[in-house]
Write an enzyme that holds these catalytic residues in place. Structure first.
Site, PDB file in Angstrom:
ATOM      1  N   ASP A  84      25.532  16.988 -14.524  1.00  0.00           N
ATOM      2  CA  ASP A  84      24.625  17.307 -15.632  1.00  0.00           C
ATOM      3  C   ASP A  84      24.059  18.710 -15.466  1.00  0.00           C
ATOM      4  OD1 ASP A  84      23.354  16.929 -18.013  1.00  0.00           O
ATOM      5  OD2 ASP A  84      21.729  15.682 -17.213  1.00  0.00           O
ATOM      6  N   GLY A  90      13.098  15.065 -18.349  1.00  0.00           N
ATOM      7  CA  GLY A  90      14.496  15.246 -17.971  1.00  0.00           C
ATOM      8  C   GLY A  90      15.311  14.022 -18.311  1.00  0.00           C
ATOM      9  N   GLY A  91      16.551  14.076 -17.946  1.00  0.00           N
ATOM     10  CA  GLY A  91      17.451  12.989 -18.252  1.00  0.00           C
ATOM     11  C   GLY A  91      17.057  11.677 -17.598  1.00  0.00           C
ATOM     12  N   PHE A  92      16.278  11.746 -16.546  1.00  0.00           N
ATOM     13  CA  PHE A  92      15.996  10.534 -15.817  1.00  0.00           C
ATOM     14  C   PHE A  92      14.536  10.110 -15.915  1.00  0.00           C
ATOM     15  CE2 PHE A  92      19.611  12.638 -14.112  1.00  0.00           C
ATOM     16  CZ  PHE A  92      20.539  11.637 -13.898  1.00  0.00           C
ATOM     17  N   GLY A  93      13.783  10.825 -16.722  1.00  0.00           N
ATOM     18  CA  GLY A  93      12.397  10.450 -16.883  1.00  0.00           C
ATOM     19  C   GLY A  93      11.513  11.678 -16.961  1.00  0.00           C
ATOM     20  N   PRO A  94      10.219  11.464 -17.243  1.00  0.00           N
ATOM     21  CA  PRO A  94       9.309  12.595 -17.395  1.00  0.00           C
ATOM     22  C   PRO A  94       8.993  13.261 -16.049  1.00  0.00           C
ATOM     23  CG  PRO A  94       8.120  10.540 -17.552  1.00  0.00           C
ATOM     24  CD  PRO A  94       9.566  10.185 -17.484  1.00  0.00           C
ATOM     25  N   VAL A  95       8.613  14.523 -16.128  1.00  0.00           N
ATOM     26  CA  VAL A  95       8.268  15.277 -14.929  1.00  0.00           C
ATOM     27  C   VAL A  95       6.826  15.755 -15.048  1.00  0.00           C
ATOM     28  CG1 VAL A  95       8.878  17.226 -13.470  1.00  0.00           C
ATOM     29  CG2 VAL A  95      10.650  16.057 -14.746  1.00  0.00           C
TER      30      VAL A  95
END
Ligand SMILES: *[C@@H]1O[C@H](CO)[C@@H](O)[C@H](O)[C@H]1NC(C)=O
Ligand SMILES: *[C@@H]1O[C@H](CO)[C@@H](O)[C@H](O)[C@H]1NC(C)=O
Ligand SMILES: *[C@@H]1O[C@H](CO)[C@@H](O)[C@H](O)[C@H]1NC(C)=O
Ligand SMILES: *[C@@H]1O[C@H](CO)[C@@H](O)[C@H](O)[C@H]1NC(C)=O
Ligand SMILES: *[C@@H]1O[C@H](CO)[C@@H](O)[C@H](O)[C@H]1NC(C)=O
Ligand SMILES: *[C@@H]1O[C@H](CO)[C@@H](O)[C@H](O)[C@H]1NC(C)=O
Length: 815
Positions: free
Chosen positions: A622, A506-511
């Site tokens: 977002d 995602g926009g803020f890091g991996p999931v």
């Protein structure tokens, strides 16, 4: 001189019988017990059985009393319905194992025990040291009969109040008629095994008191008994039994639980020094214990004046009566919930849960399912999650609710969502404060609590809420605690962040996908280390996010902080994200119009909650297809909300040095000027709706005839009067044209160039919900040509795609 005749007399009096002065505890078929002072005494001399007369009465009864209490206190009476008027009574055990009381020389029994089956071998009757009179065959432990199965008005340790569910046998208490008459009186105290097991006192057939359900420690969840050094309660609830019982804390204690002839319920202990019974727990102790004193939905609280009050969002049904302190009319909702409008739940804490006259219990159900089950049925008015019974949902009005100042349980009352948003504090909020928040928020809290309980057992676990709330004035607001997962737990759950467990970026890091040792599936968002946020800010942010709970928002379960590492733990969504479904020709076919419409409505509700109903007023910034996750039933849940900056309701504007968003979804004023407001989210929502309708991405949209993006294409078709050409061809046909047109028009209104032209989310929901709304004609959308914008598809986080590092962020309030 006098001694001899006396002894002779004694010997003559019991010539054939046992020599009772030696305090025997057993009687054999050849022996009798007569009413001339003969008694059975249990082996430890705790109890005694014999003939007695109650206070102020000449009638004779066979009873059991405490041997060591000088004040005659019978715990059990055999012939309570059939007194013997003289002293001719005889007690014996028949060869078939029945205890028989007769008048001598008469064959009509005064009373006999109905021993279960006639015994083949010789039976004896024995008074045990527990106060239980039993009929035994040989040395068998299976009693043919026991007095503990047939309680009168008293429980002593070992006796039960409740049900043997297998044998359908009940143990219940009945008061004496009067101090001088042990015949069954007006009051019965019986355990109601349906639903939440609770004990109910009736006068005749009228309920006058109920204990409230067992909460694992005590009935009704009331305040804990201060330093109970006398007895410990026992509650058994399984397939075979549901009963209440107790034991004394030590052997020197004498205690009993009794329902007296005026319906008073007391647990008493004998004080040998004072020579009297002292009541240590008096049930029905105060006014609020009166059954249903405040009527339906009324909250009874002895600490308030007047004691009856309506919960938030409710008003007295009969305001005039209410003023005259007649509360039986109870309370009604200010806005009756209407199943076709959004619904939610209000949490009320510190309660004795309502009466369970019409309820459903599902022990295996999770809290989420419990709430969903209640929401599904229009007549469900509330639910609770209890340790003992699991999920309980109530139908119809909720009766006999009382509030405690400490202890008590949580109840979730169904409300119109519109009522939940407008929180108004009661002026005299007491410790058990009524918190009006979305029921889903509350639900989340419970699950956190459960998880937290598990986690707290692990090393290094702390409570995030504690850390950040220190020194802050909390004003009785619900004190949110978010579980802090330790790194080891998360590592194990995600198989050490294995690449196989990675489900997205995602926009803020991996999931990553993971599974806790409890079996619960989670999604872990490992935030990029470059976030540059301090620990305190991060915690504050997470707590803010955690307060956002709605059925159309992905639930945050907790977080993990380890050195520089920051992770957010969410519930896991099995059906991935919306982009995965709608932009794929084959998978898209599985999404028919009805489902797509539900998804659109769900997203709109989630967004409305963020914008208006949550107390924080979140602008998502977002919103996009990959941020809409789908649960097992394809219900949409917005994710990544609140990861942009959050806004307190009273903060007029906020500065940030980051632009967060995704090309294709960003509104012109945000992308160009960095101005964002709820209307920029509305723009993204409009884009999303057009994508859902068309099955095409806005960005990267290609059409042979023109250079327009999806917005431009939709706008063009709209103006040419062919909007239905936009509809995804892979969808099953036919689709409901009017509804589709309504969606397209609504979406075009959302993506209009000027923010002030775009509708707010409340209007959007109105357009979606009503059959024939009058919609305005949309004006030209913003960003309708693809070539206008840049060409990367990723969210930009922590870096500014534009030249200036200083982006002014202004909130434009949508209402
Ligand atoms: C029972 O009967 C016996 C003899 O039949 C008699 O002596 C005795 O007094 C009677 N007892 C009572 C209480 O009537
Ligand atoms: C014994 O059983 C009979 C018939 O079931 C009943 O009428 C009677 O009341 C019972 N007696 C006692 C003492 O329970
Ligand atoms: C129910 O509880 C009782 C008392 O603890 C126990 O003796 C019994 O075995 C239990 N039965 C079941 C089915 O668990
Ligand atoms: C019942 O118990 C209550 C409280 O202990 C007491 O005040 C009352 O006098 C009792 N009633 C009778 C009839 O004994
Ligand atoms: C519920 O709401 C719908 C639409 O908002 C309305 O048509 C209906 O009459 C309402 N029903 C009740 C019982 O108020
Ligand atoms: C709601 O629950 C009530 C009570 O159990 C039941 O009678 C009714 O059929 C249910 N309605 C629906 C729509 O399931």
């Amino acid at each position: 001189m006098m001694v001899f005749p006396l002894i002779v007399l004694c010997i003559l009096a019991i010539p054939l019988s046992v020599f009772f002065t030696n305090a025997l505890d057993t009687l054999s078929p050849s022996q009798t017990l007569t009413d001339n002072g003969q008694t059975l005494v249990s082996v430890g001399e705790h109890f005694e059985l014999g003939f007695f007369s109650p206070w102020n009465s000449g009638n004779r009864y066979v009873g059991i009393w405490f041997k060591q209490v000088p004040l005659q206190t019978p715990i059990w009476v055999a012939n309570r319905n059939n007194p013997i008027t003289d002293s001719s009574g005889v007690l014996e055990i028949t060869p078939t194992g029945n205890i028989l009381i007769t008048k001598s020389n008469q064959t009509n029994p005064i009373w006999y025990s109905n021993s279960s089956s006639p015994s083949a071998t010789t039976s004896t009757v024995q008074l045990l040291d527990t106060g239980n009179l039993v009929v035994k065959s040989g040395n068998s432990w299976n009693y043919l009969w026991q007095s503990f199965d047939d309680p009168c008005d008293t429980l002593v340790p070992g006796m039960k109040l409740g049900w043997n569910l297998e044998a359908k046998k009940e143990w219940y208490m009945t008061s004496w008629k009067s101090l001088g008459d042990p015949a069954p009186g007006d009051y019965t105290y019986r355990l109601d095994p349906r639903g939440l097991p609770q004990v109910v006192l009736r006068q005749g057939s009228t309920v006058v008191y109920r204990s409230g359900p067992w909460d694992g420690v005590r009935f009704g969840g009331g305040p804990p008994l201060k330093e109970n050094t006398v007895f410990s309660p026992i509650f058994v609830f399984n397939e075979s039994y549901v009963y209440y019982s107790f034991q004394n804390i030590d052997d020197g204690i004498i205690s009993r639980f009794v329902v007296n002839q005026s319906g008073q319920l007391d647990h008493m202990t004998w004080n040998p020094r004072l020579g009297e019974w002292n009541s240590i727990v008096a049930l029905r102790g105060d006014t609020c214990d009166g059954y249903n004193l405040c009527g339906s939905y009324g909250l009874c609280n002895t600490n308030k004046q007047p004691i009856c009050n309506c919960p938030d969002g409710f008003e007295p049904r009969q305001p005039l009566d209410w003023k005259r302190l007649t509360w039986t009319g109870g309370c009604v909702r200010t806005t009756e919930p209407n199943c076709s409008t959004p619904q939610g739940f209000m949490k009320v804490s510190g309660l004795k849960l309502p009466d369970t006259s019409n309820f459903l219990v599902n022990s295996g159900m999770s809290k989420v399912d419990c709430e969903a089950a209640c929401l599904r049925n229009c007549s469900c008015m509330g639910y609770a999650k209890t340790d003992i019974s699991g999920c309980v949902v109530w139908f119809g009005e909720l009766l006999d609710i009382r509030m405690y100042n400490e202890g008590g349980q949580d109840l979730y009352i169904r409300m119109a969502a519109s009522e939940l948003g407008s929180k108004k504090k009661k002026p005299t909020a007491v410790i058990a404060s009524v918190s009006v928040i979305s029921g889903i928020l509350v639900l989340g809290l419970i699950s956190w609590f459960v998880i937290r309980k598990r986690i707290v057992q692990g090393r290094g676990a702390q409570r995030l809420g504690d850390a950040t709330n220190q020194g802050q004035q909390n004003n009785g607001e619900e004190n949110l605690e978010l579980p802090l997962f330790d790194l080891a737990t998360i590592s194990t759950a995600t198989n050490n962040f294995s690449i196989d467990n990675k489900i997205g970026e995602g926009g803020f890091g991996p999931v990553y996908r993971g599974q806790l040792s409890t079996g619960r599936e989670i999604a872990v968002k490992r935030l990029s280390k470059t976030s540059g946020q301090g620990l305190k800010e991060f915690k504050n942010e997470v707590i803010l996010i955690s307060k956002l709970q709605h059925r159309n928002l992905v639930r945050l379960l907790g977080c993990c902080i380890h050195e520089e590492e920051r992770m957010l733990v969410y519930e896991y969504m099995p059906n991935k994200s919306l982009d995965f479904l709608i932009f794929n020709q084959t998978r898209g076919t599985s999404l028919n119009w009805d489902k797509r419409f539900d998804i659109i409505v769900g997203i709109a509700r989630g967004l409305l909650y963020l914008h208006r109903d949550s107390r924080l007023r979140i602008i998502h910034r977002d919103l996009k297809a990959s941020n809409i996750l789908l649960d097992g039933e394809l219900n949409p849940k917005i994710s990544d909300f609140g990861l942009a900056r959050t806004f307190g309701g009273d903060q007029p504007e906020e500065n940030t040095n980051r632009v967060i968003g995704t090309y294709g979804y960003m509104s012109p004023e945000y992308a160009i000027d960095g101005l964002f407001s709820v209307k920029s989210d509305v723009f993204s929502f409009g884009v999303l709706v057009l994508e859902i309708v068309s099955g095409k991405k806005n960005r990267g949209f290609y059409h042979p005839d023109h250079d327009l993006n999806l917005l431009g294409h939709a706008w063009k078709l709209w103006n040419e009067g062919k909007p239905m050409k936009l509809v995804d061809a892979s969808m099953e046909t036919p689709v409901p044209t009017l509804e589709v047109l309504r969606c397209i028009q609504m979406a075009l209104l959302c993506v209009q160039q000027r923010p002030e032209d775009r509708p707010g989310m409340p209007s959007v929901l109105l357009m979606l919900d009503s059959e024939n709304p009058t919609l305005l004609q949309p004006k030209q959308p913003g960003f309708y040509s693809e070539r206008f914008m840049g060409d990367t598809d990723s969210s930009s986080t922590g870096r500014n795609p534009f030249t200036s590092n200083e982006v002014t962020i202004t909130t434009l309030h949508g209402r």
